[in-house]
Each structure stands twice: as structure tokens, then as C-alpha cells.
Design an enzyme around this catalytic site. Structure first.
Site, PDB file in Angstrom:
ATOM      1  N   ARG A  30       0.832  -1.206   0.000  1.00  0.00           N
ATOM      2  CA  ARG A  30       0.000   0.000   0.000  1.00  0.00           C
ATOM      3  C   ARG A  30       0.864   1.253   0.000  1.00  0.00           C
ATOM      4  O   ARG A  30       1.867   1.322   0.725  1.00  0.00           O
ATOM      5  CB  ARG A  30      -0.937   0.017   1.217  1.00  0.00           C
ATOM      6  N   HIS A 101       7.685   1.640 -10.515  1.00  0.00           N
ATOM      7  CA  HIS A 101       6.514   1.155  -9.782  1.00  0.00           C
ATOM      8  C   HIS A 101       5.258   1.467 -10.569  1.00  0.00           C
ATOM      9  O   HIS A 101       5.142   2.513 -11.198  1.00  0.00           O
ATOM     10  CB  HIS A 101       6.432   1.773  -8.387  1.00  0.00           C
TER      11      HIS A 101
HETATM   12  P1  5GP Z   1       6.040   8.423  -7.889  1.00  0.00           P
HETATM   13  O1  5GP Z   1       5.727   9.869  -7.719  1.00  0.00           O
HETATM   14  O2  5GP Z   1       7.534   8.156  -7.854  1.00  0.00           O
HETATM   15  O3  5GP Z   1       5.378   7.807  -9.088  1.00  0.00           O
HETATM   16  O4  5GP Z   1       5.385   7.684  -6.651  1.00  0.00           O
HETATM   17  C1  5GP Z   1       6.074   7.354  -5.490  1.00  0.00           C
HETATM   18  C2  5GP Z   1       5.045   6.878  -4.498  1.00  0.00           C
HETATM   19  O5  5GP Z   1       5.708   6.237  -3.434  1.00  0.00           O
HETATM   20  C3  5GP Z   1       4.219   8.019  -3.892  1.00  0.00           C
HETATM   21  O6  5GP Z   1       2.835   7.797  -4.168  1.00  0.00           O
HETATM   22  C4  5GP Z   1       4.543   7.941  -2.402  1.00  0.00           C
HETATM   23  O7  5GP Z   1       3.432   8.208  -1.589  1.00  0.00           O
HETATM   24  C5  5GP Z   1       5.035   6.509  -2.251  1.00  0.00           C
HETATM   25  N1  5GP Z   1       5.992   6.336  -1.170  1.00  0.00           N
HETATM   26  C6  5GP Z   1       7.079   7.103  -0.927  1.00  0.00           C
HETATM   27  N2  5GP Z   1       7.745   6.653   0.154  1.00  0.00           N
HETATM   28  C7  5GP Z   1       7.057   5.557   0.594  1.00  0.00           C
HETATM   29  C8  5GP Z   1       7.279   4.640   1.691  1.00  0.00           C
HETATM   30  O8  5GP Z   1       8.231   4.730   2.467  1.00  0.00           O
HETATM   31  N3  5GP Z   1       6.374   3.636   1.825  1.00  0.00           N
HETATM   32  C9  5GP Z   1       5.304   3.483   0.986  1.00  0.00           C
HETATM   33  N4  5GP Z   1       4.480   2.476   1.229  1.00  0.00           N
HETATM   34  N5  5GP Z   1       5.086   4.326  -0.055  1.00  0.00           N
HETATM   35  C10 5GP Z   1       5.949   5.356  -0.239  1.00  0.00           C
END
Ligand code: 5GP
Length: 116
Positions: A30, A101
Site C-alpha cells: 500500500r 513502480h
Molecule cells: P512516484 O511519484 O515516484 O510515481 O510515486 C512514489 C510513491 O511512493 C508516492 O505515491 C509515495 O506516496 C510513495 N511512497 C514514498 N515513500 C514511501 C514509503 O516509504 N512507503 C510506501 N508504502 N510508499 C511510499
């Protein structure tokens, strides 16, 4: 060689996360800052920094992101209403964590794809 992110530590269970699924190729957990009732990240266990770094050898793991997304969407009860799968790449894509991701988001109408 790309630098490890906190996602590698989540895969190895060195830092806590709400892991919903893990196998030899991918891990799903999550999002810590959910933008919808269901917001799950599905990642390859191998560190691939961005979509620009994908190789032919990654096809099995990256294909599995979709089969796992489908299973989790069903578990979450959002499959029939629908959901969105998002992969951000680099600065203009809004990527913050440099370990590829797939975001699985759903549980409410999500609106238009691009807000701005
Ligand atoms: P991006 O902007 O790189 O596509 O998305 C990164 C996602 O990783 C964000 O939605 C953020 O909330 C999530 N995220 C960042 N740090 C953590 C963490 O330590 N644990 C979890 N579960 N999600 C994280």
C-alpha cells in the site's frame, strides 16, 4: 548501476510496509500517502530505475505487474467499477522514487487523466 531506494528495503522487509503480495519477481504494497481508497504500488524486485532503463530481460517481471494488479484489484473489490494503472517516468512524469513502480488506484471515480 542505479542507486537503491527505500523500495529495495521494503522488498527485503528491512523497513515496514503493508505488503499485499510478493513472489520471486514482484512485490505489492500500500502507498504510504494514498490518493484514493485503494492505492497500491506494484514493483519489480530487481531495481530498475525508470522506464528508460527497461531491458528485454525485464519483460517477465514487468508483465507480472499487470497480472498482480488484476488480482489485487479483485481482492480490493474495485475490479468491476474500474481503476487506473500509472507508471511515472522522470521529472516531467512526476516520478519521485527511482525504482519503477506501477500505481494501482481506485475505489472512487478518478476524473480525467491529466489534471493540468
Ligand atoms: P512516484 O511519484 O515516484 O510515481 O510515486 C512514489 C510513491 O511512493 C508516492 O505515491 C509515495 O506516496 C510513495 N511512497 C514514498 N515513500 C514511501 C514509503 O516509504 N512507503 C510506501 N508504502 N510508499 C511510499
Amino acid at each position: 548501476m542505479a542507486e537503491e531506494t527505500l523500495f529495495s528495503k521494503i522488498i527485503r522487509k528491512e523497513i515496514p510496509a503493508d505488503i499485499l503480495y510478493q513472489d520471486e519477481l514482484v512485490t505489492a504494497f500500500r502507498d504510504i500517502n494514498p490518493r484514493a481508497p485503494s492505492h497500491i504500488l506494484i514493483i519489480p524486485n530487481r531495481l530498475i530505475a525508470t522506464v528508460n532503463d527497461v531491458t528485454d530481460e525485464d519483460e517477465l517481471a514487468l508483465g507480472r505487474l499487470f497480472t498482480v494488479a488484476k488480482k489485487i484489484a479483485k481482492q480490493e473489490g474495485i475490479a468491476a467499477d474500474g481503476y487506473r494503472l500509472i507508471v511515472n517516468c522522470n521529472a516531467h512524469g512526476g516520478q519521485e522514487v527511482y525504482h519503477i513502480h506501477m500505481h494501482l488506484v481506485g475505489g472512487r471515480p478518478l476524473g480525467p487523466l491529466l489534471m493540468s
